[in-house]
Design a protein around this motif. Structure first.
Motif, PDB file in Angstrom:
ATOM      1  N   MET A   1       0.822  -1.194   0.000  1.00 37.23           N
ATOM      2  CA  MET A   1       0.000   0.000   0.000  1.00 37.23           C
ATOM      3  C   MET A   1       0.866   1.258   0.000  1.00 37.23           C
ATOM      4  SD  MET A   1      -3.072   0.902  -0.100  1.00 37.23           S
ATOM      5  CE  MET A   1      -4.162   2.209   0.226  1.00 37.23           C
ATOM      6  N   GLU A   2       1.972   1.225   0.746  1.00 36.30           N
ATOM      7  CA  GLU A   2       2.856   2.385   0.791  1.00 36.30           C
ATOM      8  C   GLU A   2       3.456   2.674  -0.572  1.00 36.30           C
ATOM      9  OE1 GLU A   2       5.731   1.473   3.740  1.00 36.30           O
ATOM     10  OE2 GLU A   2       4.289   1.487   5.366  1.00 36.30           O
ATOM     11  N   ALA A   3       3.823   1.616  -1.288  1.00 36.14           N
ATOM     12  CA  ALA A   3       4.411   1.806  -2.614  1.00 36.14           C
ATOM     13  C   ALA A   3       3.378   2.382  -3.575  1.00 36.14           C
ATOM     14  CB  ALA A   3       4.959   0.486  -3.139  1.00 36.14           C
ATOM     15  N   PHE A   4       2.144   1.943  -3.466  1.00 39.27           N
ATOM     16  CA  PHE A   4       1.088   2.453  -4.340  1.00 39.27           C
ATOM     17  C   PHE A   4       0.875   3.949  -4.116  1.00 39.27           C
ATOM     18  CE2 PHE A   4      -3.426   3.494  -4.946  1.00 39.27           C
ATOM     19  CZ  PHE A   4      -3.513   3.255  -6.315  1.00 39.27           C
ATOM     20  N   ILE A   5       0.821   4.368  -2.867  1.00 37.09           N
ATOM     21  CA  ILE A   5       0.632   5.787  -2.564  1.00 37.09           C
ATOM     22  C   ILE A   5       1.848   6.587  -3.022  1.00 37.09           C
ATOM     23  CG2 ILE A   5       0.395   7.470  -0.701  1.00 37.09           C
ATOM     24  CD1 ILE A   5      -1.389   5.471   0.717  1.00 37.09           C
ATOM     25  N   ALA A   6       3.042   6.035  -2.853  1.00 34.89           N
ATOM     26  CA  ALA A   6       4.247   6.741  -3.275  1.00 34.89           C
ATOM     27  C   ALA A   6       4.277   6.925  -4.789  1.00 34.89           C
ATOM     28  CB  ALA A   6       5.483   5.983  -2.806  1.00 34.89           C
ATOM     29  N   VAL A   7       3.935   5.881  -5.539  1.00 38.52           N
ATOM     30  CA  VAL A   7       3.930   5.982  -7.005  1.00 38.52           C
ATOM     31  C   VAL A   7       2.822   6.918  -7.466  1.00 38.52           C
ATOM     32  CG1 VAL A   7       3.514   4.669  -9.127  1.00 38.52           C
ATOM     33  CG2 VAL A   7       5.028   3.755  -7.375  1.00 38.52           C
ATOM     34  N   THR A   8       1.654   6.805  -6.854  1.00 47.15           N
ATOM     35  CA  THR A   8       0.547   7.691  -7.206  1.00 47.15           C
ATOM     36  C   THR A   8       0.921   9.141  -6.921  1.00 47.15           C
ATOM     37  OG1 THR A   8      -1.014   5.936  -6.650  1.00 47.15           O
ATOM     38  CG2 THR A   8      -1.886   8.158  -6.803  1.00 47.15           C
ATOM     39  N   ALA A   9       1.528   9.398  -5.784  1.00 46.83           N
ATOM     40  CA  ALA A   9       1.932  10.758  -5.437  1.00 46.83           C
ATOM     41  C   ALA A   9       2.998  11.274  -6.397  1.00 46.83           C
ATOM     42  CB  ALA A   9       2.452  10.794  -4.003  1.00 46.83           C
ATOM     43  N   PHE A  10       3.920  10.404  -6.794  1.00 43.91           N
ATOM     44  CA  PHE A  10       4.988  10.821  -7.701  1.00 43.91           C
ATOM     45  C   PHE A  10       4.440  11.306  -9.033  1.00 43.91           C
ATOM     46  CE2 PHE A  10       8.142   9.848 -11.014  1.00 43.91           C
ATOM     47  CZ  PHE A  10       9.195  10.618 -10.560  1.00 43.91           C
ATOM     48  N   LEU A  12       0.981  11.975  -9.725  1.00 41.35           N
ATOM     49  CA  LEU A  12      -0.168  12.872  -9.647  1.00 41.35           C
ATOM     50  C   LEU A  12       0.135  14.226  -9.020  1.00 41.35           C
ATOM     51  CD1 LEU A  12      -3.266  10.712  -8.711  1.00 41.35           C
ATOM     52  CD2 LEU A  12      -2.737  11.815 -10.863  1.00 41.35           C
ATOM     53  N   ASN A  13       1.075  14.303  -8.104  1.00 41.33           N
ATOM     54  CA  ASN A  13       1.287  15.559  -7.379  1.00 41.33           C
ATOM     55  C   ASN A  13       1.666  16.735  -8.272  1.00 41.33           C
ATOM     56  OD1 ASN A  13       0.458  14.517  -5.018  1.00 41.33           O
ATOM     57  ND2 ASN A  13       2.434  14.566  -3.994  1.00 41.33           N
ATOM     58  N   PRO A  14       2.500  16.561  -9.291  1.00 40.91           N
ATOM     59  CA  PRO A  14       2.755  17.722 -10.159  1.00 40.91           C
ATOM     60  C   PRO A  14       1.495  18.201 -10.887  1.00 40.91           C
ATOM     61  CG  PRO A  14       4.445  16.074 -10.478  1.00 40.91           C
ATOM     62  CD  PRO A  14       3.396  15.457  -9.610  1.00 40.91           C
ATOM     63  N   PHE A  53      -1.101  15.169   2.609  1.00 34.54           N
ATOM     64  CA  PHE A  53      -1.157  13.771   3.043  1.00 34.54           C
ATOM     65  C   PHE A  53      -0.111  12.933   2.332  1.00 34.54           C
ATOM     66  CE2 PHE A  53      -2.698   9.535   1.786  1.00 34.54           C
ATOM     67  CZ  PHE A  53      -2.678   8.917   3.019  1.00 34.54           C
ATOM     68  N   SER A  54      -0.010  13.084   1.031  1.00 35.85           N
ATOM     69  CA  SER A  54       0.917  12.235   0.284  1.00 35.85           C
ATOM     70  C   SER A  54       2.364  12.554   0.637  1.00 35.85           C
ATOM     71  CB  SER A  54       0.681  12.367  -1.221  1.00 35.85           C
ATOM     72  OG  SER A  54       0.951  13.674  -1.661  1.00 35.85           O
ATOM     73  N   PHE A  55       2.693  13.820   0.810  1.00 34.75           N
ATOM     74  CA  PHE A  55       4.064  14.160   1.179  1.00 34.75           C
ATOM     75  C   PHE A  55       4.405  13.657   2.572  1.00 34.75           C
ATOM     76  CE2 PHE A  55       4.161  17.693  -2.070  1.00 34.75           C
ATOM     77  CZ  PHE A  55       5.103  17.066  -2.867  1.00 34.75           C
TER      78      PHE A  55
END
Length: 62
Positions: A1-10, A12-14, A53-55
């Protein structure tokens, strides 16, 4: 789950950060013109909440 949020944040965040600043400038323009801007506030709130949240989640997990 942590990897999914990290990849999604990477990825989507920009995009979400650009959307946030476009939304912010729209709100500022509406304030200056004296129009109703409250309908845009919830979008901005959700965007800033996701980015914070993602950061924090990514920085705490890795």
């Amino acid at each position: 789950m942590e990897a999914f949020i990290a990849v999604t944040a990477f990825y989507l965040n920009p995009i979400l950060a650009i959307w946030f600043f476009v939304n912010l400038t729209t709100i500022i323009k509406k304030i200056v013109k004296g129009e109703d801007y409250e309908s845009k506030l919830w979008i901005g709130s959700l965007l800033i909440a996701w980015i914070v949240f993602s950061f924090t989640f990514v920085s705490m997990s890795g």
